[in-house]
Write a protein that holds these residues in place. Structure first.
Motif, PDB file in Angstrom:
ATOM      1  N   GLY A  74      -4.749  14.813  -1.257  1.00 17.94           N
ATOM      2  CA  GLY A  74      -3.719  15.200  -1.876  1.00 17.94           C
ATOM      3  C   GLY A  74      -2.811  13.992  -2.373  1.00 17.94           C
ATOM      4  O   GLY A  74      -3.387  12.867  -2.810  1.00 17.94           O
ATOM      5  N   ALA A  75      -1.436  13.800  -1.971  1.00 27.26           N
ATOM      6  CA  ALA A  75      -0.884  12.682  -2.395  1.00 27.26           C
ATOM      7  C   ALA A  75      -0.823  11.754  -1.080  1.00 27.26           C
ATOM      8  O   ALA A  75      -0.214  10.830  -1.088  1.00 27.26           O
ATOM      9  CB  ALA A  75       0.645  13.186  -2.622  1.00 27.26           C
ATOM     10  N   ALA A  76      -1.180  12.083   0.027  1.00 26.18           N
ATOM     11  CA  ALA A  76      -1.330  11.344   1.218  1.00 26.18           C
ATOM     12  C   ALA A  76      -2.516  10.301   1.394  1.00 26.18           C
ATOM     13  O   ALA A  76      -3.459  10.696   0.613  1.00 26.18           O
ATOM     14  CB  ALA A  76      -1.145  12.344   2.469  1.00 26.18           C
ATOM     15  N   GLU A  77      -2.411   9.375   2.246  1.00 30.17           N
ATOM     16  CA  GLU A  77      -3.712   8.559   2.648  1.00 30.17           C
ATOM     17  C   GLU A  77      -3.499   8.819   3.898  1.00 30.17           C
ATOM     18  O   GLU A  77      -2.586   8.692   4.786  1.00 30.17           O
ATOM     19  CB  GLU A  77      -3.250   7.125   2.261  1.00 30.17           C
ATOM     20  CG  GLU A  77      -3.566   6.810   0.676  1.00 30.17           C
ATOM     21  CD  GLU A  77      -3.714   5.481   0.284  1.00 30.17           C
ATOM     22  OE1 GLU A  77      -3.583   4.549   1.244  1.00 30.17           O
ATOM     23  OE2 GLU A  77      -4.642   5.172  -0.571  1.00 30.17           O
ATOM     24  N   LEU A  78      -4.937   8.778   4.562  1.00 31.47           N
ATOM     25  CA  LEU A  78      -5.126   9.186   6.138  1.00 31.47           C
ATOM     26  C   LEU A  78      -6.191   8.146   6.480  1.00 31.47           C
ATOM     27  O   LEU A  78      -7.042   7.765   5.624  1.00 31.47           O
ATOM     28  CB  LEU A  78      -5.555  10.308   6.346  1.00 31.47           C
ATOM     29  CG  LEU A  78      -4.878  11.714   5.871  1.00 31.47           C
ATOM     30  CD1 LEU A  78      -5.651  12.775   6.493  1.00 31.47           C
ATOM     31  CD2 LEU A  78      -3.472  11.646   6.884  1.00 31.47           C
ATOM     32  N   VAL A  79      -6.112   7.608   7.653  1.00 28.74           N
ATOM     33  CA  VAL A  79      -7.111   6.807   8.459  1.00 28.74           C
ATOM     34  C   VAL A  79      -7.863   7.801   9.164  1.00 28.74           C
ATOM     35  O   VAL A  79      -7.333   8.325  10.013  1.00 28.74           O
ATOM     36  CB  VAL A  79      -6.511   5.551   9.124  1.00 28.74           C
ATOM     37  CG1 VAL A  79      -7.576   4.745   9.800  1.00 28.74           C
ATOM     38  CG2 VAL A  79      -5.710   4.555   8.422  1.00 28.74           C
TER      39      VAL A  79
END
Length: 184
Positions: A74-79
């Motif tokens: 979505g609008a997030a960035e995740l590691v």
């Protein structure tokens, strides 16, 4: 089966013997369908930076690989630690080797720091195994690079599982997943 030892081995530190035994483990399971295992692009999927290897005596009887990557959701960035290459030799099946490997993999992902989730795709038949080990199934559209190097979209539905990591695990965010590379 004798006592089981699980090693965490960075990809660059795999020995010639490790590579030969992993090749045999993977080829015994997959060569008829996919050809020979290539550690730098296993069956066209993304390679692993880290390997959890289960050994009985000096024989490799299980493997899980993972690699760190920042993805979009979505609008997030995740590691995430993208997980693949989960395989147990026939002689070690039914002895909880897979569950032990997953526990060690989660610890190694946490120890690596700043990884928010484990992430994997799998066949429907093994979803219950991953869920029994604490993984959670999510439903989302997934964009990636396929095994042939082309952009691919997987509709919502096929199994995607995540494992929240860290001292204060959070919920997986809603939205389309952009793997920004090949799946594991």
């Amino acid at each position: 089966m004798t006592a089981l030892v699980i090693d965490s081995v960075p990809h660059g530190r795999l020995t010639t013997n490790d590579m030969a035994q992993l090749q045999a483990l993977f080829d015994d399971e997959y060569s008829a369908e996919f050809g020979a295992w290539d550690p730098d692009q296993p069956y066209g999927y993304a390679p692993h930076d880290n390997h959890l290897i289960a050994r009985a005596d000096d024989d490799v009887v299980g493997h899980i690989g993972w690699a760190r990557r920042t993805i979009g959701v979505g609008a997030a960035e995740l590691v995430v630690a993208g997980v693949g290459g989960v395989l147990i030799s026939p002689r070690a099946r039914g002895q909880r080797v897979g569950a032990r490997l997953l526990t060690h993999a989660a610890a190694s992902m946490t120890d690596a720091g700043d990884i928010e989730f484990g992430y994997l795709g799998c066949r429907e038949e093994v979803v219950s195994f991953y869920e029994s080990c604490g993984w959670r199934r999510i439903s989302a559209v997934e964009h990636s690079i396929d095994r042939t190097g082309q952009p691919a979209t997987q509709p919502s539905g096929p199994p995607i599982l995540t494992l929240a990591l860290g001292p204060t695990p959070r919920m997986w965010p809603a939205g389309t997943i952009e793997l920004r590379g090949r799946a594991w």
